[in-house]
Design a protein around this motif. Sequence first.
Motif, PDB file in Angstrom:
ATOM      1  N   ARG A 101      29.400 -16.208  32.072  1.00  0.00           N
ATOM      2  CA  ARG A 101      29.512 -16.085  30.630  1.00  0.00           C
ATOM      3  C   ARG A 101      28.161 -16.662  30.142  1.00  0.00           C
ATOM      4  O   ARG A 101      28.004 -17.696  30.222  1.00  0.00           O
ATOM      5  CB  ARG A 101      30.493 -16.592  29.818  1.00  0.00           C
ATOM      6  N   ALA A 102      27.393 -15.528  29.319  1.00  0.00           N
ATOM      7  CA  ALA A 102      26.038 -16.052  28.772  1.00  0.00           C
ATOM      8  C   ALA A 102      26.287 -16.006  27.279  1.00  0.00           C
ATOM      9  O   ALA A 102      27.050 -14.861  27.003  1.00  0.00           O
ATOM     10  CB  ALA A 102      25.129 -15.170  29.191  1.00  0.00           C
ATOM     11  N   ARG A 103      26.162 -17.025  26.551  1.00  0.00           N
ATOM     12  CA  ARG A 103      26.301 -17.054  25.098  1.00  0.00           C
ATOM     13  C   ARG A 103      25.229 -17.551  24.354  1.00  0.00           C
ATOM     14  O   ARG A 103      24.422 -18.576  24.964  1.00  0.00           O
ATOM     15  CB  ARG A 103      27.643 -17.575  24.713  1.00  0.00           C
ATOM     16  N   TYR A 104      25.120 -17.192  23.188  1.00  0.00           N
ATOM     17  CA  TYR A 104      23.878 -17.704  22.423  1.00  0.00           C
ATOM     18  C   TYR A 104      24.762 -17.771  20.792  1.00  0.00           C
ATOM     19  O   TYR A 104      25.303 -17.025  20.460  1.00  0.00           O
ATOM     20  CB  TYR A 104      22.665 -16.880  22.280  1.00  0.00           C
ATOM     21  N   ARG A 105      23.843 -18.649  19.801  1.00  0.00           N
ATOM     22  CA  ARG A 105      24.143 -18.368  18.464  1.00  0.00           C
ATOM     23  C   ARG A 105      23.037 -17.954  17.548  1.00  0.00           C
ATOM     24  O   ARG A 105      21.775 -18.305  18.097  1.00  0.00           O
ATOM     25  CB  ARG A 105      24.556 -19.746  17.931  1.00  0.00           C
TER      26      ARG A 105
ATOM     27  N   SER B  80      20.713 -16.642  14.213  1.00  0.00           N
ATOM     28  CA  SER B  80      20.340 -17.460  13.043  1.00  0.00           C
ATOM     29  C   SER B  80      21.353 -18.173  11.763  1.00  0.00           C
ATOM     30  O   SER B  80      21.048 -19.071  11.504  1.00  0.00           O
ATOM     31  CB  SER B  80      18.924 -16.884  12.343  1.00  0.00           C
ATOM     32  N   GLU B  81      22.407 -17.159  11.797  1.00  0.00           N
ATOM     33  CA  GLU B  81      23.467 -17.584  11.065  1.00  0.00           C
ATOM     34  C   GLU B  81      24.450 -18.061  11.686  1.00  0.00           C
ATOM     35  O   GLU B  81      25.637 -18.211  11.058  1.00  0.00           O
ATOM     36  CB  GLU B  81      23.943 -16.276  10.212  1.00  0.00           C
ATOM     37  N   ASP B  82      24.309 -18.900  12.677  1.00  0.00           N
ATOM     38  CA  ASP B  82      25.278 -19.785  13.522  1.00  0.00           C
ATOM     39  C   ASP B  82      26.718 -18.755  13.965  1.00  0.00           C
ATOM     40  O   ASP B  82      27.717 -19.258  14.260  1.00  0.00           O
ATOM     41  CB  ASP B  82      25.637 -20.806  12.871  1.00  0.00           C
ATOM     42  N   ARG B  83      26.386 -17.618  14.194  1.00  0.00           N
ATOM     43  CA  ARG B  83      27.428 -16.731  14.922  1.00  0.00           C
ATOM     44  C   ARG B  83      27.328 -16.730  16.358  1.00  0.00           C
ATOM     45  O   ARG B  83      26.006 -16.608  16.886  1.00  0.00           O
ATOM     46  CB  ARG B  83      27.458 -15.253  14.263  1.00  0.00           C
ATOM     47  N   GLU B  84      28.235 -16.820  16.916  1.00  0.00           N
ATOM     48  CA  GLU B  84      28.343 -16.817  18.447  1.00  0.00           C
ATOM     49  C   GLU B  84      28.627 -15.413  18.988  1.00  0.00           C
ATOM     50  O   GLU B  84      29.281 -14.561  18.505  1.00  0.00           O
ATOM     51  CB  GLU B  84      29.317 -17.683  18.984  1.00  0.00           C
ATOM     52  N   HIS B  85      27.588 -15.047  20.029  1.00  0.00           N
ATOM     53  CA  HIS B  85      27.550 -13.826  20.827  1.00  0.00           C
ATOM     54  C   HIS B  85      27.583 -14.238  22.226  1.00  0.00           C
ATOM     55  O   HIS B  85      26.922 -15.112  22.762  1.00  0.00           O
ATOM     56  CB  HIS B  85      26.350 -13.161  20.467  1.00  0.00           C
ATOM     57  N   SER B  86      28.298 -13.430  23.065  1.00  0.00           N
ATOM     58  CA  SER B  86      28.738 -13.711  24.521  1.00  0.00           C
ATOM     59  C   SER B  86      28.635 -12.225  25.274  1.00  0.00           C
ATOM     60  O   SER B  86      29.274 -11.179  24.862  1.00  0.00           O
ATOM     61  CB  SER B  86      29.679 -14.734  24.716  1.00  0.00           C
ATOM     62  N   ARG B  87      28.477 -12.523  26.444  1.00  0.00           N
ATOM     63  CA  ARG B  87      28.763 -11.315  27.547  1.00  0.00           C
ATOM     64  C   ARG B  87      29.113 -11.943  28.653  1.00  0.00           C
ATOM     65  O   ARG B  87      28.488 -13.111  29.204  1.00  0.00           O
ATOM     66  CB  ARG B  87      27.487 -10.288  27.347  1.00  0.00           C
ATOM     67  N   HIS B  88      29.730 -11.115  29.607  1.00  0.00           N
ATOM     68  CA  HIS B  88      30.107 -11.745  30.858  1.00  0.00           C
ATOM     69  C   HIS B  88      29.425 -10.682  32.069  1.00  0.00           C
ATOM     70  O   HIS B  88      29.458  -9.538  31.860  1.00  0.00           O
ATOM     71  CB  HIS B  88      31.563 -11.639  31.060  1.00  0.00           C
ATOM     72  N   PHE B  89      29.026 -11.443  32.906  1.00  0.00           N
ATOM     73  CA  PHE B  89      28.334 -10.770  34.030  1.00  0.00           C
ATOM     74  C   PHE B  89      28.874 -11.236  35.393  1.00  0.00           C
ATOM     75  O   PHE B  89      29.408 -12.276  35.525  1.00  0.00           O
ATOM     76  CB  PHE B  89      26.659 -11.045  34.015  1.00  0.00           C
ATOM     77  N   ALA B  90      28.576 -10.232  36.481  1.00  0.00           N
ATOM     78  CA  ALA B  90      29.232 -10.642  37.754  1.00  0.00           C
ATOM     79  C   ALA B  90      28.190 -11.617  38.489  1.00  0.00           C
ATOM     80  O   ALA B  90      28.604 -12.338  39.139  1.00  0.00           O
ATOM     81  CB  ALA B  90      29.276  -9.124  38.664  1.00  0.00           C
ATOM     82  N   ARG B  91      26.813 -11.375  38.047  1.00  0.00           N
ATOM     83  CA  ARG B  91      25.855 -12.356  38.744  1.00  0.00           C
ATOM     84  C   ARG B  91      25.249 -13.288  37.639  1.00  0.00           C
ATOM     85  O   ARG B  91      24.696 -12.828  36.535  1.00  0.00           O
ATOM     86  CB  ARG B  91      24.917 -11.398  39.489  1.00  0.00           C
TER      87      ARG B  91
ATOM     88  N   VAL C 243      17.303 -11.354  24.966  1.00  0.00           N
ATOM     89  CA  VAL C 243      17.826 -11.936  23.545  1.00  0.00           C
ATOM     90  C   VAL C 243      16.644 -12.999  22.742  1.00  0.00           C
ATOM     91  O   VAL C 243      16.272 -12.914  21.784  1.00  0.00           O
ATOM     92  CB  VAL C 243      19.153 -12.414  23.662  1.00  0.00           C
ATOM     93  N   THR C 244      16.364 -13.912  23.642  1.00  0.00           N
ATOM     94  CA  THR C 244      15.442 -14.920  23.285  1.00  0.00           C
ATOM     95  C   THR C 244      14.087 -14.346  23.006  1.00  0.00           C
ATOM     96  O   THR C 244      13.445 -14.908  21.825  1.00  0.00           O
ATOM     97  CB  THR C 244      15.266 -16.097  24.389  1.00  0.00           C
ATOM     98  N   ALA C 245      13.656 -13.431  23.614  1.00  0.00           N
ATOM     99  CA  ALA C 245      12.504 -12.870  23.525  1.00  0.00           C
ATOM    100  C   ALA C 245      12.523 -12.123  22.112  1.00  0.00           C
ATOM    101  O   ALA C 245      11.277 -12.013  21.522  1.00  0.00           O
ATOM    102  CB  ALA C 245      11.851 -11.804  24.604  1.00  0.00           C
ATOM    103  N   SER C 246      13.503 -11.418  21.899  1.00  0.00           N
ATOM    104  CA  SER C 246      13.344 -10.476  20.696  1.00  0.00           C
ATOM    105  C   SER C 246      13.666 -11.551  19.474  1.00  0.00           C
ATOM    106  O   SER C 246      12.954 -10.934  18.570  1.00  0.00           O
ATOM    107  CB  SER C 246      14.703  -9.833  20.544  1.00  0.00           C
TER     108      SER C 246
END
Length: 372
Positions: free
Chosen positions: A13-17, A19-30, A41-44
């Motif tokens: 599970r990769a997740r980040y918050r 600028s408005e402190d809302r959490e976003h996450s996605r799940h990956f097999a690798r 996401v960080t680059a954008s």
Amino acid sequence: MASIQKRPNGKWRARYRDSEDREHSRHFARKIDAQQWLDTVTASVIRGDYVDPKAGMVTFSQFYKSWSARQVWTHGSRDSFDLIGYGATFGDVPLLKIRRSHVETWVKAMTTAGLAPQTISNRIGLARSIFAAAIGDQLIALDPTRGVKRPRARRQEFSMQIPTGEEVKALLEATEPFFRVAIIVGAFAGLRQGEVSGLQLQDFDFLGRQLHVQRQVQRRSPHPVEIRAPKYGSERTIHLPQSVLTEVSRHLQEFGTYGDDRWILPGKQGGPIWPRQFAYRFEVAANKAGLDVTSHDLRHFFASGLIASGCDVVAVQRAMGHKSASVTLDTYSHLWPSAEERTRTAVDTIFSETLADSVRTADSKTGTDLHR
């Protein structure tokens, strides 16, 4: 803040918050896929083009409704945009899910419906403005209209119909006497149909030999007509010869003006002539003269006359009320002499003047010798 954690089921599970402190996450097999997603996401975020994936789930029409409510438009512009915002085939699709294929399907539908290539091109341009606004609000990152091929329009020199002087004369002879002035200002002042309908007595400066174009008359449901400023803010002053003003004076002497606003062409209930009535009167005259022309063709007649008389692009642009010189060139470039022909003529002039000077110099020297 971003992190990657392995879940009990073996997924990462990769997740980040944001600028408005809302959490976003996605799940990956690798784990590597999770890291790549976070890196993207960080680059954008660093580039400043980050898009909240949840915000982009508003539909195209929903976004247009909120965006259009904030715009300062004329009624005509709003009507044009409404056709796109509420009529595009992808109106119910979330912004984030609209692809180029959606736009291409829309273009195909308009083509099948028989819309002119220029009309379709204009509508794509309006859609592009809406998507640009969505990008500005960071709802989407890319414009799905990019790369969409527009229907090919016929070249202006093949599609434009310009009446001859004899045809304009025949039209004047065939029209009803009170409507003759509409043909005059269309052919010799280049006014659009709506601008002709909107003429009032005070627009004519007979001493200064000028015509001030300040309004137009257009249909707008549910009302019969709407009086508004000329399109693209093209209020302008046209400098008229006495011959044209004499025709206008003759019309005023014979028919006067109509209503409290002193309209040149009579309408209903003290107002200007209605668009449908104008079109009907013009069609009757054209049919009687045996011509297949429109009132807009008279505008081309006026422009072609200016160009043939040697007027430059800016002079024609101002007289026609185009928003820019590029519009004038896009429409009438084929009527100006080609660059090759202008170069040839310029060199010929220089050549002739140079030889003439040489001959005069030689004659002068010969004359001097003879007196010695």
